[in-house]
Design a protein around this motif. Structure first.
Motif, PDB file in Angstrom:
ATOM      1  N   SER A 268       0.849  -1.082   0.147  1.00 18.31           N
ATOM      2  CA  SER A 268      -0.070   0.070   0.039  1.00 18.31           C
ATOM      3  C   SER A 268       0.752   1.058  -0.029  1.00 18.31           C
ATOM      4  CB  SER A 268      -0.772  -0.105   1.141  1.00 18.31           C
ATOM      5  OG  SER A 268      -1.750  -1.109   1.031  1.00 18.31           O
ATOM      6  N   LEU A 270       3.704   1.419  -1.322  1.00 22.08           N
ATOM      7  CA  LEU A 270       4.628   1.467  -2.556  1.00 22.08           C
ATOM      8  C   LEU A 270       3.413   2.192  -3.731  1.00 22.08           C
ATOM      9  CD1 LEU A 270       6.538  -1.662  -2.664  1.00 22.08           C
ATOM     10  CD2 LEU A 270       7.484   0.652  -2.727  1.00 22.08           C
ATOM     11  N   ILE A 271       2.084   2.034  -3.563  1.00 17.31           N
ATOM     12  CA  ILE A 271       1.243   2.472  -4.712  1.00 17.31           C
ATOM     13  C   ILE A 271       0.804   3.620  -4.627  1.00 17.31           C
ATOM     14  CG2 ILE A 271       0.838  -0.179  -5.321  1.00 17.31           C
ATOM     15  CD1 ILE A 271      -1.939   0.127  -3.648  1.00 17.31           C
ATOM     16  N   THR A 272       0.942   4.325  -3.436  1.00 11.81           N
ATOM     17  CA  THR A 272       0.290   5.528  -3.133  1.00 11.81           C
ATOM     18  C   THR A 272       1.401   6.700  -3.117  1.00 11.81           C
ATOM     19  OG1 THR A 272      -1.055   6.974  -1.574  1.00 11.81           O
ATOM     20  CG2 THR A 272       0.466   5.457  -0.677  1.00 11.81           C
ATOM     21  N   ASP A 273       0.978   7.969  -3.745  1.00 13.74           N
ATOM     22  CA  ASP A 273       1.823   9.152  -3.518  1.00 13.74           C
ATOM     23  C   ASP A 273       1.682  10.107  -2.312  1.00 13.74           C
ATOM     24  OD1 ASP A 273       3.187   8.279  -5.765  1.00 13.74           O
ATOM     25  OD2 ASP A 273       1.865   9.237  -7.045  1.00 13.74           O
ATOM     26  N   ASP A 274       0.452   9.549  -1.468  1.00 13.60           N
ATOM     27  CA  ASP A 274       0.057  10.500  -0.443  1.00 13.60           C
ATOM     28  C   ASP A 274       0.832  10.585   0.626  1.00 13.60           C
ATOM     29  OD1 ASP A 274      -1.105  12.196   1.446  1.00 13.60           O
ATOM     30  OD2 ASP A 274      -3.292  10.919   1.418  1.00 13.60           O
ATOM     31  N   PRO A 275       1.700  11.607   1.186  1.00 18.10           N
ATOM     32  CA  PRO A 275       2.616  11.215   2.178  1.00 18.10           C
ATOM     33  C   PRO A 275       1.868  10.852   3.618  1.00 18.10           C
ATOM     34  CG  PRO A 275       3.060  13.438   0.962  1.00 18.10           C
ATOM     35  CD  PRO A 275       1.725  13.009   0.372  1.00 18.10           C
ATOM     36  N   GLU A 277      -0.648   8.867   3.621  1.00 20.31           N
ATOM     37  CA  GLU A 277      -1.108   7.534   3.453  1.00 20.31           C
ATOM     38  C   GLU A 277       0.076   6.631   3.628  1.00 20.31           C
ATOM     39  OE1 GLU A 277      -3.444   4.205   2.815  1.00 20.31           O
ATOM     40  OE2 GLU A 277      -4.061   6.411   3.265  1.00 20.31           O
ATOM     41  N   ILE A 278       1.140   7.342   3.193  1.00 16.76           N
ATOM     42  CA  ILE A 278       2.601   6.359   3.055  1.00 16.76           C
ATOM     43  C   ILE A 278       2.722   6.343   4.494  1.00 16.76           C
ATOM     44  CG2 ILE A 278       4.944   6.568   2.828  1.00 16.76           C
ATOM     45  CD1 ILE A 278       4.191   7.796   0.048  1.00 16.76           C
TER      46      ILE A 278
END
Length: 463
Positions: A268, A270-275, A277-278
């Motif tokens: 999850s 790896l597939i998101t660009d939201d800091p 969410e990361i």
């Protein structure tokens, strides 16, 4: 004796003992009988000489009351030379001979085989040995009361024949008997070792994983300790195999979920660009890895308890010191949850005889379970006391506790409360129970005195 066969070794040892015992006995018996035989034959030779002298004297009329010397003198004067008696050898008769001399030293009678012997010297009497006619003779010389000098002899090879007979008599049983004894000893050893063959067949037919004990009844006394030891070793081996299988099952069962959760969180991230969410997924992955580390630690602790602690020697240990070290080790977690933890003990030290690894794991898991189930800013009390000859350990928390109907099941491996969201990893109380059992103690789960929470009460022998 390089044979690896126990049967062959025992057989050869029996034969060696027989040889060492029987041959010296045979030699001693032969020498003793030969000595007695020579004495007996010498006695017979002397007796024959005396009898011969008497017969010669009385044959000349000495028995008629006349002066024996005069009678012999007249008899000798009437003779024309000595009387020579022919000797006919018989294969069943010993060759003997004699000489008879009158008081004047004149040969009056002799056998042909000794007729040409020179007369005995002055003062010669008793037994002597002489070479004559290519043979060795045993001679006995005497002068009887009629002043007759009698020399009687026997060929020594007659005695050699008897000696050879004695050798044959004593040696033949050894030559024939020792192989027979060896054969019979081999049969006896084979029969005597039959219980070992039976035990070998029983072990060969034994199924892997079988816990059936090998029967001891009916076994010889020498085999019974071996069977008892084998049963103990087989039981330990089966326990070790069972522990290994259980450990493998525990690892597969307990690591599957946190590993899967960690992988999901990492994917999850790896597939998101939201800091945000990361950060959230990485935090969850970190939490899953912490759970994974905790599970691995508990599984290894249980494996160490089951595999090693029970086989080690017990040593004196201070429960106060062990509990203090555990509290210091868990201090960061206590501070993080702002837990008020108290360690109460009536004495400066409480000594028990036990296994350090097991007791440390027991106290650590008790405290960790209490911290895990206790809400933040709550209280955990640890008590150590002596009651008679036993050490009492209590851990009380303010958590939700365990209902009475589920307290027995709480000791099962990987058990979680039905309504628990973070109710441990299913091994904490199992580790505690195993450690208590190793120290011949007992554990009880009770309701906390406050009416809320869990009270764990443990009793083990103190020194």
């Amino acid at each position: 004796m390089t044979s690896s066969s126990l049967r062959a070794r025992i057989t050869w040892l029996i034969i060696l003992v027989q040889v060492v015992v029987l041959i010296p006995l045979g030699v001693f018996s032969y020498q003793s009988e030969r000595h007695e035989m020579n004495h007996l034959l010498d006695g017979r030779l002397a007796e024959a000489g005396r009898t011969l002298g008497t017969l010669i004297a009385y044959g000349q009329g000495g028995y008629a009351g006349q002066d024996p010397t005069r009678t012999l003198q007249l008899a000798t004067e009437a003779q024309h030379g000595a009387v020579v008696i022919s000797v006919h050898a018989r294969n069943y008769e010993p060759e003997v001979g004699f000489q008879a001399y009158d008081p004047h030293g004149t040969l009056i009678a002799a056998t042909a085989n000794l007729a040409d012997l020179p007369p005995p010297g002055h003062g010669e009497h008793g037994f002597s040995d002489m070479e004559h006619g290519g043979a060795r003779w045993r001679l006995f010389t005497l002068t009887n009361r009629f002043n007759l000098t009698i020399r009687i002899g026997e060929r020594a090879d007659n005695r050699s024949d008897i000696t050879n007979g004695l050798i044959l008599e004593h040696g033949l049983p050894l030559v024939i008997g020792l192989p027979m004894l060896a054969f019979l000893a081999g049969l006896a050893v084979r029969r005597g070792l039959r219980p070992v063959d039976t035990l070998t067949r029983v072990l060969a037919r034994r199924e892997p994983g079988s816990r059936k004990l090998i029967a001891v009844d009916g076994s010889p006394d020498e085999i019974k300790p071996l069977i008892v030891t084998l049963n103990q070793q087989l039981e330990r081996l089966e326990d070790a195999i069972e522990r290994e299988q259980r450990f493998a099952g525990d690892v597969a069962h307990e690591l599957r979920t946190p590993l899967a959760a960690t992988m999901i969180h990492m994917e999850s991230a790896l597939i998101t660009d939201d800091p945000v969410e990361i950060q959230y997924t990485v935090r969850n992955a970190r939490r899953s890895l912490a759970r994974l580390a905790r599970r691995i630690e508990q599984i290894l602790a249980m494996a160490r308890l089951e595999a090693g602690a029970a086989s080690q020697h017990r040593v004196p240990l201070d429960l106060v010191t062990l509990a203090t070290e555990v509290v210091e080790e868990l201090a960061p977690g206590i501070a993080e949850k702002e837990i008020e933890l108290s360690l109460n003990h009536d004495e400066p030290e409480l000594i028990v005889s036990g296994h350090e690894v097991a007791l440390t794991a027991m106290i650590r898991n008790l405290v960790e379970n209490a911290l895990r189930h206790t809400p933040d800013r709550s209280r955990v009390d640890i008590g150590l006391a002596r009651e008679g000859g036993r050490a009492l350990i209590t851990v009380c928390d303010d958590g939700p506790g365990i209902p009475a109907e589920r307290r027995e099941a709480a000791f099962q491996r990987f058990h979680r409360g039905a309504d628990s969201k973070e109710a441990g990893f299913g091994l904490g109380l199992s580790i505690v129970q195993r450690a208590v059992e190793l120290h011949d103690g007992w554990i009880t789960l009770l309701e906390a005195p406050s009416g809320q929470g869990l009270l764990v009460h443990i009793s083990i022998a103190a020194r």
